[in-house]
Write an enzyme that holds these catalytic residues in place. Structure first.
Site, PDB file in Angstrom:
ATOM      1  CB  SER A 170     -12.252   4.139   7.196  1.00  0.00           C
ATOM      2  OG  SER A 170     -11.389   3.026   7.250  1.00  0.00           O
ATOM      3  CG  ASN A 204      -7.165   0.963  -0.376  1.00  0.00           C
ATOM      4  OD1 ASN A 204      -7.505   0.000  -1.050  1.00  0.00           O
ATOM      5  ND2 ASN A 204      -6.027   1.599  -0.556  1.00  0.00           N
ATOM      6  CG  HIS A 239      -6.047   4.829  -1.680  1.00  0.00           C
ATOM      7  ND1 HIS A 239      -4.948   4.398  -0.987  1.00  0.00           N
ATOM      8  CD2 HIS A 239      -5.975   4.233  -2.897  1.00  0.00           C
ATOM      9  CE1 HIS A 239      -4.236   3.593  -1.750  1.00  0.00           C
ATOM     10  NE2 HIS A 239      -4.836   3.472  -2.918  1.00  0.00           N
ATOM     11  CG  ASP A 273      -1.939   1.006   1.310  1.00  0.00           C
ATOM     12  OD1 ASP A 273      -2.399   1.426   0.237  1.00  0.00           O
ATOM     13  OD2 ASP A 273      -2.336   1.395   2.436  1.00  0.00           O
TER      14      ASP A 273
HETATM   15  P1  13P Z   1      -8.722   4.954   5.683  1.00  0.00           P
HETATM   16  O1  13P Z   1      -7.828   5.825   6.493  1.00  0.00           O
HETATM   17  O2  13P Z   1      -9.968   5.664   5.308  1.00  0.00           O
HETATM   18  O3  13P Z   1      -8.997   3.641   6.322  1.00  0.00           O
HETATM   19  O4  13P Z   1      -7.968   4.657   4.301  1.00  0.00           O
HETATM   20  C1  13P Z   1      -7.038   3.618   4.210  1.00  0.00           C
HETATM   21  C2  13P Z   1      -6.266   3.635   2.935  1.00  0.00           C
HETATM   22  O5  13P Z   1      -6.575   4.323   1.980  1.00  0.00           O
HETATM   23  C3  13P Z   1      -5.096   2.764   2.861  1.00  0.00           C
HETATM   24  O6  13P Z   1      -4.388   2.940   1.682  1.00  0.00           O
HETATM   25  O1  G3H Z   2      -3.147   5.041   3.585  1.00  0.00           O
HETATM   26  C1  G3H Z   2      -2.469   4.867   4.593  1.00  0.00           C
HETATM   27  C2  G3H Z   2      -2.719   3.660   5.385  1.00  0.00           C
HETATM   28  O2  G3H Z   2      -3.759   3.890   6.304  1.00  0.00           O
HETATM   29  C3  G3H Z   2      -1.460   3.182   6.034  1.00  0.00           C
HETATM   30  O3  G3H Z   2      -1.051   4.028   7.056  1.00  0.00           O
HETATM   31  O4  G3H Z   2       1.402   4.398   6.716  1.00  0.00           O
HETATM   32  O5  G3H Z   2       0.332   4.621   8.985  1.00  0.00           O
HETATM   33  O6  G3H Z   2       0.628   2.379   7.911  1.00  0.00           O
HETATM   34  P1  G3H Z   2       0.413   3.847   7.698  1.00  0.00           P
HETATM   35 ZN    ZN Z   3      -4.496   4.952   0.963  1.00  0.00          ZN
END
Ligand code: 13P
Ligand code: G3H
Ligand code: ZN
Length: 310
Positions: free
Chosen positions: A215, A255, A212, A83
């Site tokens: 949530s 995501n 992306h 990711d």
């Molecule tokens: P959220 O912060 O909305 O869960 O998005 C996650 C995401 O886009 C990870 O790439």
């Molecule tokens: O898009 C970002 C994801 O939520 C991952 O976050 O870099 O803190 O693991 P992170």
């Molecule tokens: Zn993301």
């Protein structure tokens, strides 16, 4: 079934109008919860790790735990995805370690540089049978939205999307239509630009689209955190109905990280408050795993529509 790329699952999702959940993983409990939820719903699933998640958990542990999950449920198509890959080296490390899909996130670069850097990753990934997600447009945080003009400039431009996909040969494209990462996505009403999504789909109908920052920031989970000593005021995400509409309108991958974090934290906080004498990690991590599974199941079953799509 060994780990798979996202190719077949996206083809099916585009043909049948549903989305596949891509859930961020950092540890064993999260991986088990996602796998159990996907297996119960007979749904394909994507487990994804950011570079900071890889740094935290270490790549070999992540790979081996995801492989263990797949061994337990060989009937479920599972992809392991990087990711927000920040550079070629990170993408290469993941590809060489057995990831079946990588994202190169060049959204912070200008268009030409994004094309050039994405293409480098695509060439290497394709030579190893791995697929690549790229990103065009900027996911605005609420603080970033200075005025309407600058907000408009952050959304993905449909014409540029077509040129970008043709020149990079990427396998899927993450777009900006109003979502953002984290627990604070909207100041007022939640709003997604479905009109832009429609235009993008018209220009690149065969390219799977990725959302992306998707949530829901599930209110019950925020409340569970806050009622048990947390301090996450005013959090707001993308309502289920909008995500459901996105799943039916050509978005193939959705995501989710923040909702998993909230479920894990809420469940653990609740055990600590209600049972101050508990200090066996298996006690509170079992609660966390159960609530993550319930959260992922809800998304697969009630929002993304991927139940039975194996
Ligand atoms: P959220 O912060 O909305 O869960 O998005 C996650 C995401 O886009 C990870 O790439
Ligand atoms: O898009 C970002 C994801 O939520 C991952 O976050 O870099 O803190 O693991 P992170
Ligand atoms: Zn993301």
């Amino acid at each position: 079934m060994p780990l798979v790329t996202t190719k077949e699952m996206f083809e099916k999702s585009m043909k049948e109008g549903f989305a596949i959940g891509a859930f961020n993983v950092n540890n064993m409990e999260i991986i088990q919860a996602i796998m159990d939820a996907a297996a119960e719903s007979k749904s394909p699933v994507i487990m994804q790790a950011s570079s900071s998640a890889i740094k935290y958990a270490r790549i070999n542990y992540l790979m081996k735990m995801v492989e263990a999950a797949v061994e337990e449920h060989p009937e479920i198509p599972v992809a392991i995805h990087l990711d927000h890959g920040p550079d070629f080296e990170t993408a290469k490390m993941c590809i060489d370690s057995g990831f079946t899909s990588v994202m190169f996130d060049g959204s912070k670069y200008d268009f030409e540089e994004n094309v050039r850097l994405t293409k480098e990753v695509v060439d290497y990934a394709h030579s190893k049978g791995v697929v690549v997600e790229a990103e065009l447009g900027k996911l605005a945080g609420i603080e970033d939205e200075v005025n309407v003009d600058s907000k408009d400039a952050m959304y993905t431009d449909p014409d540029q999307a077509k040129e970008f996909v043709e020149r990079t040969d990427c396998d899927s494209l993450a777009i900006a239509i109003g979502t953002s990462h984290g627990a604070y996505k909207f100041k007022g009403e939640a709003k997604l630009r479905f009109d832009i999504l429609k235009e993008i789909k018209e220009r690149i109908p065969t390219t799977p689209i990725v959302l992306h920052g998707a949530s829901t920031v599930i209110p019950e989970l925020v409340e569970m955190c806050n009622k048990n000593g947390g301090d996450i005021p005013g959090a707001k995400g993308v309502p289920d109905e909008m995500l459901n509409e996105a799943s039916k309108s050509g978005v193939s991958k959705i995501n989710v990280d923040t909702d998993i974090r909230l479920a894990m934290t809420g469940a653990i906080r609740k055990v600590f408050v209600e049972e101050p004498s508990a200090f066996d990690p298996r006690k509170y991590l079992t609660s966390a795993r159960d609530l993550i599974k319930e959260t992922v199941s809800h998304k697969i079953r009630d929002v993304f529509g991927s139940t039975g799509k194996i």
